[in-house]
Write an enzyme that holds these catalytic residues in place. Structure first.
Site, PDB file in Angstrom:
ATOM      1  N   CYS A 131       0.842  -1.755  -0.105  1.00 14.66           N
ATOM      2  CA  CYS A 131       0.096  -0.225   0.190  1.00 14.66           C
ATOM      3  C   CYS A 131       0.655   1.334   0.131  1.00 14.66           C
ATOM      4  O   CYS A 131       1.531   1.843  -1.257  1.00 14.66           O
ATOM      5  CB  CYS A 131      -1.063   0.162   1.015  1.00 14.66           C
ATOM      6  SG  CYS A 131      -1.857   1.152   1.410  1.00 14.66           S
ATOM      7  N   HIS A 132       0.997   1.811   1.143  1.00 19.02           N
ATOM      8  CA  HIS A 132       1.733   3.484   1.052  1.00 19.02           C
ATOM      9  C   HIS A 132       3.337   3.035   1.579  1.00 19.02           C
ATOM     10  O   HIS A 132       4.133   3.920   1.687  1.00 19.02           O
ATOM     11  CB  HIS A 132       0.902   3.957   2.003  1.00 19.02           C
ATOM     12  CG  HIS A 132      -0.107   5.483   2.041  1.00 19.02           C
ATOM     13  ND1 HIS A 132      -0.941   4.416   1.273  1.00 19.02           N
ATOM     14  CD2 HIS A 132       0.201   5.909   0.693  1.00 19.02           C
ATOM     15  CE1 HIS A 132      -2.197   5.097   0.744  1.00 19.02           C
ATOM     16  NE2 HIS A 132      -1.120   6.150   0.486  1.00 19.02           N
ATOM     17  N   GLU A 162      -5.650   7.010  -4.793  1.00 24.82           N
ATOM     18  CA  GLU A 162      -4.966   9.104  -3.423  1.00 24.82           C
ATOM     19  C   GLU A 162      -6.292   9.867  -3.545  1.00 24.82           C
ATOM     20  O   GLU A 162      -6.560  10.470  -3.050  1.00 24.82           O
ATOM     21  CB  GLU A 162      -4.100   8.735  -3.839  1.00 24.82           C
ATOM     22  CG  GLU A 162      -3.482   9.523  -2.408  1.00 24.82           C
ATOM     23  CD  GLU A 162      -2.564   9.096  -1.428  1.00 24.82           C
ATOM     24  OE1 GLU A 162      -3.457   9.053  -1.037  1.00 24.82           O
ATOM     25  OE2 GLU A 162      -1.564   8.340  -1.191  1.00 24.82           O
TER      26      GLU A 162
END
Length: 225
Positions: A131-132, A162
């Site tokens: 993910c991030h 996002e």
């Protein structure tokens, strides 16, 4: 007797641009943890600053998340996490950058994280992120001076995702753009669907839906080294 050790790296950043609190996304740690522990890997935790890492996205109805948080080995560490400088990269078969929006604030530019992961990778280990979490990949350079992600197939939370959560102008870095700028080949899937990309010993997952598949891919890569 365990198959080996895996280090999860967690964010210490809890402020999402003044909008709300953030931290590491619990299911992105819990679901790979379940897969790895069932495959007899011991999972340790580190955070950027040490101490109690902030949590985000906890779902008390998710039995895997509750099992993760209540596991004695995990709970003891979450009460006071170490930093990567407290560990020896030679002891680890894999390092996993757990996601959550906090990561895009405190993973980039962190030399200690980058150097630790580079040593794990240069030692023949796996570097993974979900993910991030790929924010932690941006600064990793290998012994030959090249960026780890250069020329590699990867994924991450996408620019489209996002935008879908309304945070394009809040986060300090858009991961899809940043990875492409470093020469990575980014592979986005439709928003919020399970997507894991494996390129040698680099394993990346796109979003929370990819967390279990990320763990499965790490186990497979470790078994086939």
């Amino acid at each position: 007797m365990s198959n080996g050790r895996v280090l999860f790296i967690l964010t210490s950043h809890d402020d999402l641009g003044g909008i709300r609190k953030t931290g590491f996304y619990v299911n992105e740690a819990a679901h790979p943890w379940k897969v790895l522990t069932e495959a007899d890997y011991l999972v340790d935790l580190a955070s950027v600053k040490g101490g109690v890492p902030p949590q985000d996205g906890r779902d008390v109805s998710d039995a895997d998340q509750e099992a993760f948080l209540s596991n004695p080995h995990i709970a003891q560490q979450l009460a006071n996490t170490s930093t990567v400088t407290d560990y020896d990269p030679a002891d680890y078969d894999a390092v996993v950058y757990i996601g959550g929006h906090g990561t895009v604030f405190d993973f980039p530019g962190n030399k200690a994280l980058a150097q630790f992961s580079a040593r794990v990778y240069d030692n023949g280990g796996v570097v993974a992120a979900v993910c991030h979490g790929p924010a932690g990949l941006l600064d990793i350079t290998l012994s030959d001076g090249s960026y780890l992600v250069a020329g590699k197939n990867v994924t991450s939370f996408t620019n489209e995702e996002e935008a879908a959560v309304g945070l394009t102008d809040v986060v300090p870095v858009l991961l899809e753009t940043a990875l492409n700028d470093l020469g990575a080949v980014h592979h986005p899937a439709p928003n919020f669907t399970d997507n894991v990309i494996v390129d040698g010993r680099l394993v990346t997952g796109q979003n929370p839906a990819s967390a279990t598949s990320l763990g499965e891919a790490i186990v497979k890569v470790l078994a086939n080294r």
